[in-house]
Design a protein around this motif. Structure first.
Motif, PDB file in Angstrom:
ATOM      1  N   MET A  68     -89.281  14.021  25.251  1.00 19.12           N
ATOM      2  CA  MET A  68     -88.193  13.704  24.332  1.00 19.12           C
ATOM      3  C   MET A  68     -88.516  12.471  23.485  1.00 19.12           C
ATOM      4  O   MET A  68     -88.284  12.452  22.284  1.00 19.12           O
ATOM      5  CB  MET A  68     -86.900  13.468  25.122  1.00 19.12           C
ATOM      6  N   LEU A  69     -89.070  11.432  24.122  1.00 14.70           N
ATOM      7  CA  LEU A  69     -89.295  10.160  23.429  1.00 14.70           C
ATOM      8  C   LEU A  69     -90.611  10.114  22.667  1.00 14.70           C
ATOM      9  O   LEU A  69     -90.767   9.320  21.751  1.00 14.70           O
ATOM     10  CB  LEU A  69     -89.238   9.011  24.440  1.00 14.70           C
ATOM     11  N   LYS A  70     -91.563  10.948  23.057  1.00 11.65           N
ATOM     12  CA  LYS A  70     -92.870  11.021  22.409  1.00 11.65           C
ATOM     13  C   LYS A  70     -93.563   9.662  22.300  1.00 11.65           C
ATOM     14  O   LYS A  70     -93.903   9.204  21.211  1.00 11.65           O
ATOM     15  CB  LYS A  70     -92.723  11.628  21.006  1.00 11.65           C
ATOM     16  N   PRO A  71     -93.757   8.937  23.418  1.00 14.42           N
ATOM     17  CA  PRO A  71     -94.519   7.698  23.346  1.00 14.42           C
ATOM     18  C   PRO A  71     -95.974   7.984  22.983  1.00 14.42           C
ATOM     19  O   PRO A  71     -96.419   9.133  22.991  1.00 14.42           O
ATOM     20  CB  PRO A  71     -94.406   7.141  24.763  1.00 14.42           C
ATOM     21  N   SER A  72     -96.744   6.942  22.694  1.00 18.90           N
ATOM     22  CA  SER A  72     -98.134   7.125  22.269  1.00 18.90           C
ATOM     23  C   SER A  72     -98.962   7.825  23.343  1.00 18.90           C
ATOM     24  O   SER A  72     -99.849   8.618  23.036  1.00 18.90           O
ATOM     25  CB  SER A  72     -98.760   5.770  21.926  1.00 18.90           C
ATOM     26  N   SER A  73     -98.661   7.520  24.615  1.00 18.63           N
ATOM     27  CA  SER A  73     -99.397   8.162  25.702  1.00 18.63           C
ATOM     28  C   SER A  73     -99.147   9.669  25.716  1.00 18.63           C
ATOM     29  O   SER A  73    -100.052  10.466  25.996  1.00 18.63           O
ATOM     30  CB  SER A  73     -99.001   7.551  27.047  1.00 18.63           C
ATOM     31  N   GLN A  74     -97.892  10.078  25.399  1.00 20.48           N
ATOM     32  CA  GLN A  74     -97.553  11.497  25.335  1.00 20.48           C
ATOM     33  C   GLN A  74     -98.314  12.175  24.202  1.00 20.48           C
ATOM     34  O   GLN A  74     -98.870  13.264  24.368  1.00 20.48           O
ATOM     35  CB  GLN A  74     -96.047  11.647  25.119  1.00 20.48           C
TER      36      GLN A  74
ATOM     37  N   LEU B  31    -100.464  18.066  33.023  1.00 20.67           N
ATOM     38  CA  LEU B  31    -100.008  16.978  32.167  1.00 20.67           C
ATOM     39  C   LEU B  31     -99.112  16.036  32.968  1.00 20.67           C
ATOM     40  O   LEU B  31     -98.349  16.463  33.825  1.00 20.67           O
ATOM     41  CB  LEU B  31     -99.246  17.532  30.960  1.00 20.67           C
ATOM     42  N   LYS B  32     -99.203  14.762  32.658  1.00 19.26           N
ATOM     43  CA  LYS B  32     -98.470  13.749  33.408  1.00 19.26           C
ATOM     44  C   LYS B  32     -97.080  13.480  32.831  1.00 19.26           C
ATOM     45  O   LYS B  32     -96.190  13.028  33.539  1.00 19.26           O
ATOM     46  CB  LYS B  32     -99.266  12.447  33.437  1.00 19.26           C
ATOM     47  N   SER B  33     -96.886  13.703  31.554  1.00 17.73           N
ATOM     48  CA  SER B  33     -95.609  13.383  30.910  1.00 17.73           C
ATOM     49  C   SER B  33     -94.532  14.368  31.342  1.00 17.73           C
ATOM     50  O   SER B  33     -94.745  15.577  31.318  1.00 17.73           O
ATOM     51  CB  SER B  33     -95.761  13.423  29.388  1.00 17.73           C
ATOM     52  N   GLY B  34     -93.389  13.854  31.704  1.00 19.65           N
ATOM     53  CA  GLY B  34     -92.272  14.691  32.118  1.00 19.65           C
ATOM     54  C   GLY B  34     -91.321  14.952  30.978  1.00 19.65           C
ATOM     55  O   GLY B  34     -91.655  14.813  29.794  1.00 19.65           O
ATOM     56  N   ILE B  35     -90.074  15.293  31.307  1.00 17.03           N
ATOM     57  CA  ILE B  35     -89.072  15.627  30.293  1.00 17.03           C
ATOM     58  C   ILE B  35     -88.767  14.426  29.394  1.00 17.03           C
ATOM     59  O   ILE B  35     -88.667  14.556  28.178  1.00 17.03           O
ATOM     60  CB  ILE B  35     -87.771  16.118  30.977  1.00 17.03           C
ATOM     61  N   ILE B  36     -88.656  13.251  29.988  1.00 18.98           N
ATOM     62  CA  ILE B  36     -88.355  12.050  29.198  1.00 18.98           C
ATOM     63  C   ILE B  36     -89.469  11.783  28.192  1.00 18.98           C
ATOM     64  O   ILE B  36     -89.226  11.462  27.026  1.00 18.98           O
ATOM     65  CB  ILE B  36     -88.164  10.820  30.116  1.00 18.98           C
ATOM     66  N   GLY B  37     -90.705  11.930  28.661  1.00 23.69           N
ATOM     67  CA  GLY B  37     -91.837  11.717  27.767  1.00 23.69           C
ATOM     68  C   GLY B  37     -91.843  12.707  26.621  1.00 23.69           C
ATOM     69  O   GLY B  37     -92.158  12.345  25.476  1.00 23.69           O
TER      70      GLY B  37
ATOM     71  N   MET C 130    -102.652  26.514  26.146  1.00 23.02           N
ATOM     72  CA  MET C 130    -101.996  25.213  26.346  1.00 23.02           C
ATOM     73  C   MET C 130    -100.859  25.307  27.360  1.00 23.02           C
ATOM     74  O   MET C 130    -100.586  24.338  28.080  1.00 23.02           O
ATOM     75  CB  MET C 130    -101.488  24.668  25.011  1.00 23.02           C
ATOM     76  N   ILE C 131    -100.215  26.472  27.442  1.00 23.77           N
ATOM     77  CA  ILE C 131     -99.179  26.672  28.464  1.00 23.77           C
ATOM     78  C   ILE C 131     -99.779  26.466  29.850  1.00 23.77           C
ATOM     79  O   ILE C 131     -99.168  25.871  30.748  1.00 23.77           O
ATOM     80  CB  ILE C 131     -98.568  28.081  28.353  1.00 23.77           C
ATOM     81  N   GLY C 132    -101.007  26.953  30.027  1.00 31.31           N
ATOM     82  CA  GLY C 132    -101.678  26.777  31.310  1.00 31.31           C
ATOM     83  C   GLY C 132    -101.987  25.329  31.629  1.00 31.31           C
ATOM     84  O   GLY C 132    -102.085  24.950  32.806  1.00 31.31           O
ATOM     85  N   ARG C 133    -102.142  24.497  30.599  1.00 27.88           N
ATOM     86  CA  ARG C 133    -102.441  23.080  30.814  1.00 27.88           C
ATOM     87  C   ARG C 133    -101.222  22.307  31.319  1.00 27.88           C
ATOM     88  O   ARG C 133    -101.366  21.178  31.803  1.00 27.88           O
ATOM     89  CB  ARG C 133    -102.911  22.422  29.500  1.00 27.88           C
ATOM     90  N   HIS C 134    -100.039  22.903  31.208  1.00 27.89           N
ATOM     91  CA  HIS C 134     -98.797  22.176  31.491  1.00 27.89           C
ATOM     92  C   HIS C 134     -98.800  21.533  32.873  1.00 27.89           C
ATOM     93  O   HIS C 134     -98.362  20.387  33.037  1.00 27.89           O
ATOM     94  CB  HIS C 134     -97.603  23.111  31.352  1.00 27.89           C
TER      95      HIS C 134
ATOM     96  N   LYS D 235    -101.121  11.237  22.835  1.00 26.64           N
ATOM     97  CA  LYS D 235    -102.545  11.278  23.184  1.00 26.64           C
ATOM     98  C   LYS D 235    -102.828  12.417  24.154  1.00 26.64           C
ATOM     99  O   LYS D 235    -103.832  13.132  24.029  1.00 26.64           O
ATOM    100  CB  LYS D 235    -102.965   9.943  23.791  1.00 26.64           C
ATOM    101  N   GLU D 236    -101.944  12.587  25.118  1.00 27.55           N
ATOM    102  CA  GLU D 236    -102.116  13.646  26.106  1.00 27.55           C
ATOM    103  C   GLU D 236    -102.020  15.021  25.454  1.00 27.55           C
ATOM    104  O   GLU D 236    -102.788  15.944  25.779  1.00 27.55           O
ATOM    105  CB  GLU D 236    -101.059  13.504  27.202  1.00 27.55           C
ATOM    106  N   GLU D 237    -101.098  15.187  24.508  1.00 26.99           N
ATOM    107  CA  GLU D 237    -100.951  16.458  23.813  1.00 26.99           C
ATOM    108  C   GLU D 237    -102.193  16.779  22.988  1.00 26.99           C
ATOM    109  O   GLU D 237    -102.652  17.928  22.945  1.00 26.99           O
ATOM    110  CB  GLU D 237     -99.713  16.426  22.917  1.00 26.99           C
ATOM    111  N   LYS D 238    -102.750  15.770  22.333  1.00 24.52           N
ATOM    112  CA  LYS D 238    -103.971  15.983  21.545  1.00 24.52           C
ATOM    113  C   LYS D 238    -105.128  16.401  22.456  1.00 24.52           C
ATOM    114  O   LYS D 238    -105.917  17.271  22.107  1.00 24.52           O
ATOM    115  CB  LYS D 238    -104.327  14.712  20.778  1.00 24.52           C
ATOM    116  N   GLN D 239    -105.203  15.768  23.622  1.00 26.00           N
ATOM    117  CA  GLN D 239    -106.266  16.112  24.562  1.00 26.00           C
ATOM    118  C   GLN D 239    -106.092  17.529  25.092  1.00 26.00           C
ATOM    119  O   GLN D 239    -107.080  18.251  25.307  1.00 26.00           O
ATOM    120  CB  GLN D 239    -106.295  15.114  25.719  1.00 26.00           C
TER     121      GLN D 239
END
Length: 263
Positions: free
Chosen positions: A121-127, A113-119, A106-110, A129-133
């Motif tokens: 921290m805030l963990k929106p639904s898109s973040q 990924l589209k979500s940055g530092i703000i994402g 998963m480190i290699g997937r970093h 979903k991206e983590e699950k993927q």
């Protein structure tokens, strides 16, 4: 058609030492190429120069990713080179030993990924979903590499050959078009080496990858490679097919020495 990797006149000086001396090398799409030479010949320095760890003293490094225009690599930092589509492993295994096998991939997937530092921290639904993927994608890579049974195991507890394969899995997670393998068979037993041989061919044929490897196991190099580049004392001394390299007098001299020079 442009080579996917085109290196011209690459030179790397460390003070008064010329570690690489005017090396020109190209890798074609779909090719398994090898870079070989005696210890200290400059092979890993070459990898470090094209992946942004070192900035070469002279020369040009260009890539032509499939379906994209030619781009220069020199001057880019390592993370940007990775984002461009080059991924590598290291001569000395560099896993995150305190993390699980899945987490290492998963480190290699970093970098994808589209979500940055703000994402983060805030963990929106898109973040989320991206983590699950990312978990799903990483597990699929482990399945391809044959490491799915170790998914929740700590990386440090893996057998040596499996640790080598995990490094390759982490590199694949960055979605490269060119995979650089630095002595992937180092320390492996014959069975592990055979499995690695099969894996490299499978990756080329099924994952649309081109591969450039550094390797001392000449049996592996000769069985895998479409093209071989030979360096000695920082200079390229030969290039050709395995059959051509086997009979090249300059290569034989570099590896075995010149008996006429003996006292």
């Amino acid at each position: 058609m442009e080579p996917i990797l085109n290196v011209k006149n690459l030179t790397m000086n460390f003070g008064g030492l010329k570690a690489l001396d005017d090396i020109t090398l190209a890798v074609e799409k779909g090719q398994i190429a090898a870079l070989i030479g005696p210890n200290g010949a400059g092979k890993t320095t070459f990898f470090n120069c094209i992946t942004g760890i070192y900035e070469p003293t002279e020369g040009n490094v260009k890539i032509t990713p499939p379906g994209k225009p030619t781009q220069k690599l020199q001057g880019l930092k390592t993370n940007l080179v990775t984002e461009k589509g080059l991924a590598r492993t290291f001569q000395n295994i560099r896993l995150f030993e305190g993390m699980t096998v899945l987490e290492n991939v998963m480190i290699g997937r970093h970098c994808r990924l589209k979500s940055g530092i703000i994402g983060a921290m805030l963990k929106p639904s898109s973040q989320k979903k991206e983590e699950k993927q990312a978990v799903v994608d990483s597990y699929e890579i482990l399945e391809k590499i044959g490491l799915a049974q170790y998914v929740n195991e700590m990386a440090v507890n893996l057998p040596y050959g499996a640790q080598r394969r995990l490094e390759i899995a982490r590199a694949l997670a960055t979605e490269p078009f060119l995979l650089l393998l630095d002595e992937p068979a180092a320390g492996m037993n014959p069975q592990e080496t055979k499995e690695l041989d099969d894996l490299i061919i499978w990756l080329r044929d099924n994952e649309d990858l081109s591969i450039l490897l550094i390797e001392h196991d000449m049996k592996l190099v000769m069985s895998l490679s479409d093209n071989i580049h030979v360096v000695d004392y920082g200079r390229k001394i030969a290039e050709g097919t395995p059959e051509e390299i086997k009979s090249n007098p300059d290569v034989i001299k570099a590896y075995l020495g010149d008996e006429s020079e003996d006292a």
